[in-house]
Design a protein around this motif. Structure first.
Motif, PDB file in Angstrom:
ATOM      1  N   HIS A  82       0.846  -1.188   0.000  1.00 17.66           N
ATOM      2  CA  HIS A  82       0.000   0.000   0.000  1.00 17.66           C
ATOM      3  C   HIS A  82       0.883   1.240   0.000  1.00 17.66           C
ATOM      4  O   HIS A  82       1.711   1.423   0.906  1.00 17.66           O
ATOM      5  CB  HIS A  82      -0.908  -0.030   1.246  1.00 17.66           C
ATOM      6  CG  HIS A  82      -1.642   1.239   1.467  1.00 17.66           C
ATOM      7  ND1 HIS A  82      -1.767   1.823   2.697  1.00 17.66           N
ATOM      8  CD2 HIS A  82      -2.299   2.061   0.594  1.00 17.66           C
ATOM      9  CE1 HIS A  82      -2.463   2.940   2.581  1.00 17.66           C
ATOM     10  NE2 HIS A  82      -2.800   3.107   1.326  1.00 17.66           N
ATOM     11  N   LEU A  83       0.704   2.076  -1.026  1.00 18.38           N
ATOM     12  CA  LEU A  83       1.485   3.314  -1.100  1.00 18.38           C
ATOM     13  C   LEU A  83       0.851   4.377  -0.225  1.00 18.38           C
ATOM     14  O   LEU A  83      -0.318   4.749  -0.424  1.00 18.38           O
ATOM     15  CB  LEU A  83       1.532   3.800  -2.550  1.00 18.38           C
ATOM     16  CG  LEU A  83       2.627   3.177  -3.404  1.00 18.38           C
ATOM     17  CD1 LEU A  83       2.393   3.489  -4.879  1.00 18.38           C
ATOM     18  CD2 LEU A  83       4.012   3.642  -2.973  1.00 18.38           C
ATOM     19  N   SER A  84       1.600   4.831   0.751  1.00 22.99           N
ATOM     20  CA  SER A  84       1.091   5.846   1.675  1.00 22.99           C
ATOM     21  C   SER A  84       2.265   6.658   2.215  1.00 22.99           C
ATOM     22  O   SER A  84       3.303   6.090   2.576  1.00 22.99           O
ATOM     23  CB  SER A  84       0.384   5.157   2.842  1.00 22.99           C
ATOM     24  OG  SER A  84       0.265   6.053   3.913  1.00 22.99           O
ATOM     25  N   VAL A 107      -2.956   1.957  -4.659  1.00 21.48           N
ATOM     26  CA  VAL A 107      -2.808   3.413  -4.606  1.00 21.48           C
ATOM     27  C   VAL A 107      -4.150   4.031  -4.269  1.00 21.48           C
ATOM     28  O   VAL A 107      -5.193   3.562  -4.720  1.00 21.48           O
ATOM     29  CB  VAL A 107      -2.271   4.033  -5.930  1.00 21.48           C
ATOM     30  CG1 VAL A 107      -0.834   3.688  -6.161  1.00 21.48           C
ATOM     31  CG2 VAL A 107      -3.120   3.658  -7.111  1.00 21.48           C
ATOM     32  N   GLY A 108      -4.117   5.091  -3.484  1.00 20.77           N
ATOM     33  CA  GLY A 108      -5.351   5.738  -3.052  1.00 20.77           C
ATOM     34  C   GLY A 108      -5.668   6.954  -3.896  1.00 20.77           C
ATOM     35  O   GLY A 108      -4.871   7.390  -4.726  1.00 20.77           O
ATOM     36  N   ALA A 109      -6.851   7.498  -3.658  1.00 18.55           N
ATOM     37  CA  ALA A 109      -7.232   8.756  -4.295  1.00 18.55           C
ATOM     38  C   ALA A 109      -7.691   9.677  -3.171  1.00 18.55           C
ATOM     39  O   ALA A 109      -6.889  10.352  -2.560  1.00 18.55           O
ATOM     40  CB  ALA A 109      -8.323   8.525  -5.326  1.00 18.55           C
ATOM     41  N   GLY A 125       6.152   4.410   1.939  1.00 19.37           N
ATOM     42  CA  GLY A 125       6.162   5.844   1.642  1.00 19.37           C
ATOM     43  C   GLY A 125       7.264   6.169   0.647  1.00 19.37           C
ATOM     44  O   GLY A 125       8.404   5.717   0.790  1.00 19.37           O
ATOM     45  N   ILE A 126       6.896   6.907  -0.382  1.00 12.35           N
ATOM     46  CA  ILE A 126       7.904   7.414  -1.323  1.00 12.35           C
ATOM     47  C   ILE A 126       8.271   8.790  -0.773  1.00 12.35           C
ATOM     48  O   ILE A 126       7.771   9.818  -1.213  1.00 12.35           O
ATOM     49  CB  ILE A 126       7.336   7.480  -2.766  1.00 12.35           C
ATOM     50  CG1 ILE A 126       6.727   6.136  -3.185  1.00 12.35           C
ATOM     51  CG2 ILE A 126       8.413   7.929  -3.758  1.00 12.35           C
ATOM     52  CD1 ILE A 126       7.679   4.959  -3.220  1.00 12.35           C
ATOM     53  N   GLY A 127       9.079   8.742   0.256  1.00 10.15           N
ATOM     54  CA  GLY A 127       9.301   9.927   1.085  1.00 10.15           C
ATOM     55  C   GLY A 127       8.120  10.088   2.031  1.00 10.15           C
ATOM     56  O   GLY A 127       7.113   9.374   1.913  1.00 10.15           O
ATOM     57  N   SER A 128       8.232  11.027   2.939  1.00 11.09           N
ATOM     58  CA  SER A 128       7.172  11.228   3.939  1.00 11.09           C
ATOM     59  C   SER A 128       6.488  12.567   3.771  1.00 11.09           C
ATOM     60  O   SER A 128       6.104  13.220   4.738  1.00 11.09           O
ATOM     61  CB  SER A 128       7.762  11.094   5.344  1.00 11.09           C
ATOM     62  OG  SER A 128       8.400   9.845   5.461  1.00 11.09           O
ATOM     63  N   GLN A 129       6.380  12.984   2.515  1.00 12.23           N
ATOM     64  CA  GLN A 129       5.668  14.218   2.190  1.00 12.23           C
ATOM     65  C   GLN A 129       4.526  13.865   1.246  1.00 12.23           C
ATOM     66  O   GLN A 129       4.663  12.952   0.428  1.00 12.23           O
ATOM     67  CB  GLN A 129       6.609  15.199   1.463  1.00 12.23           C
ATOM     68  CG  GLN A 129       7.781  15.671   2.285  1.00 12.23           C
ATOM     69  CD  GLN A 129       7.364  16.573   3.433  1.00 12.23           C
ATOM     70  OE1 GLN A 129       6.400  17.322   3.329  1.00 12.23           O
ATOM     71  NE2 GLN A 129       8.084  16.482   4.541  1.00 12.23           N
ATOM     72  N   PRO A 130       3.410  14.581   1.319  1.00 20.23           N
ATOM     73  CA  PRO A 130       2.315  14.290   0.392  1.00 20.23           C
ATOM     74  C   PRO A 130       2.692  14.697  -1.021  1.00 20.23           C
ATOM     75  O   PRO A 130       3.289  15.748  -1.219  1.00 20.23           O
ATOM     76  CB  PRO A 130       1.162  15.172   0.916  1.00 20.23           C
ATOM     77  CG  PRO A 130       1.813  16.244   1.697  1.00 20.23           C
ATOM     78  CD  PRO A 130       3.109  15.707   2.225  1.00 20.23           C
TER      79      PRO A 130
HETATM   80  C1  LIG Z   1      -3.365  12.703  -3.135  1.00 19.62           C
HETATM   81  S1  LIG Z   1      -3.004  11.409  -2.073  1.00 19.62           S
HETATM   82  C2  LIG Z   1      -4.314  11.443  -0.881  1.00 19.62           C
HETATM   83  C3  LIG Z   1      -3.842  11.152   0.482  1.00 19.62           C
HETATM   84  C4  LIG Z   1      -4.943  11.330   1.525  1.00 19.62           C
HETATM   85  N1  LIG Z   1      -4.819  12.614   2.125  1.00 19.62           N
HETATM   86  C5  LIG Z   1      -4.881  10.234   2.564  1.00 19.62           C
HETATM   87  O1  LIG Z   1      -4.827  10.534   3.741  1.00 19.62           O
HETATM   88  O2  LIG Z   1      -4.918   9.068   2.187  1.00 19.62           O
HETATM   89  C6  LIG Z   1      -3.480  10.032  -3.037  1.00 19.62           C
HETATM   90  C7  LIG Z   1      -2.579   8.856  -2.956  1.00 19.62           C
HETATM   91  O3  LIG Z   1      -1.284   9.188  -3.411  1.00 19.62           O
HETATM   92  C8  LIG Z   1      -0.336   8.281  -2.849  1.00 19.62           C
HETATM   93  N2  LIG Z   1       0.728   9.076  -2.226  1.00 19.62           N
HETATM   94  C9  LIG Z   1       0.791  10.401  -2.087  1.00 19.62           C
HETATM   95  N3  LIG Z   1       1.940  10.774  -1.491  1.00 19.62           N
HETATM   96  C10 LIG Z   1       2.622   9.642  -1.237  1.00 19.62           C
HETATM   97  C11 LIG Z   1       3.893   9.355  -0.643  1.00 19.62           C
HETATM   98  N4  LIG Z   1       4.681  10.303  -0.163  1.00 19.62           N
HETATM   99  N5  LIG Z   1       4.266   8.066  -0.563  1.00 19.62           N
HETATM  100  C12 LIG Z   1       3.483   7.076  -1.043  1.00 19.62           C
HETATM  101  N6  LIG Z   1       2.278   7.291  -1.616  1.00 19.62           N
HETATM  102  C13 LIG Z   1       1.859   8.553  -1.718  1.00 19.62           C
HETATM  103  C14 LIG Z   1      -1.110   7.412  -1.847  1.00 19.62           C
HETATM  104  O4  LIG Z   1      -1.417   6.159  -2.427  1.00 19.62           O
HETATM  105  C15 LIG Z   1      -2.377   8.246  -1.597  1.00 19.62           C
HETATM  106  O5  LIG Z   1      -3.455   7.451  -1.181  1.00 19.62           O
END
Ligand SMILES: C[S@@+](CC[C@H](N)C(=O)[O-])C[C@H]1O[C@@H](n2cnc3c(N)ncnc32)[C@H](O)[C@@H]1O
Length: 177
Positions: A82-84, A107-109, A125-130
């Motif tokens: 799970h990518l997060s 992957v989430g949305a 986590g691909i890094g720990s930043q959104p």
């Molecule tokens: C725009 S983000 C939404 C995240 C949302 N705020 C949450 O709490 O799940 C959509 C998706 O991008 C992926 N994502 C965004 N940044 C990531 C990161 N630094 N590492 C891994 N996955 C990431 C994740 O799969 C996430 O669910």
């Protein structure tokens, strides 16, 4: 290694462009299939047109319940990634993941359901930043396959790019009607 992708949820305002790009990255970076729900059916047509022109058999599969796919894949001995941004840093888990056989990458949305964190074998986590699901997926697929995805052969292509230093070189398959 077989790699499949599962996209869960979409934003309330439909985000078809991002979803299409998640599918295109999955295809171009070596995955075999993407499962998705709540999406515009035209995305499947777009990907099929790309397959026709550029080859390969990448599949888009529409699903009702994401949890059923995760459970089924677990039974089939796939590891769930799970990518997060809250997950373990890719730098620390990539070597372990490279040794796995079959992978389902989630992957989430919109905000992802809490349960996926527990169902996953790896939260990465691909890094720990959104940032974005498109970039996260591309980087994960590259780290797992170490660039070998770009040597993949896409069978039955009508067009094939011959990489060149300058300009464009595209081999077009002759068709006879
Ligand atoms: C725009 S983000 C939404 C995240 C949302 N705020 C949450 O709490 O799940 C959509 C998706 O991008 C992926 N994502 C965004 N940044 C990531 C990161 N630094 N590492 C891994 N996955 C990431 C994740 O799969 C996430 O669910």
């Amino acid at each position: 290694m077989v790699i499949e992708v599962l996209r869960i949820g979409q934003r309330l305002v439909r985000d078809d462009r991002v979803t299409t790009h998640v599918a295109l990255v999955s295809r171009a970076f070596g995955a075999e299939r993407i499962f998705m729900n709540e999406v515009n059916p035209e995305i499947k047509d777009t990907v099929e047109k790309i397959n026709k022109t550029w080859g390969g058999k990448f599949e888009v599969e529409f699903i009702d319940k994401w949890k059923n796919i995760v459970k089924k894949k677990k039974e089939e001995d796939f590891k769930i990634i799970h990518l997060s941004m809250y997950g373990q840093n890719i730098n620390n888990v990539q070597e372990e993941i490279q040794k796995e056989k079959n992978l389902l990458i989630v992957v989430g949305a919109e905000k992802v359901p809490r349960e996926i964190y527990e169902l996953a074998d790896y939260n990465v986590g691909i890094g720990s930043q959104p940032h974005s699901e498109i970039s996260a997926l591309a980087i994960l697929l590259d780290r797992i396959q170490k660039g070998s995805q770009f040597e993949k052969y896409f069978a039955n292509a009508k067009r094939k790019i011959i990489p060149t230093k300058n300009g464009k070189n595209v081999q077009v398959e002759e068709t006879r009607d």
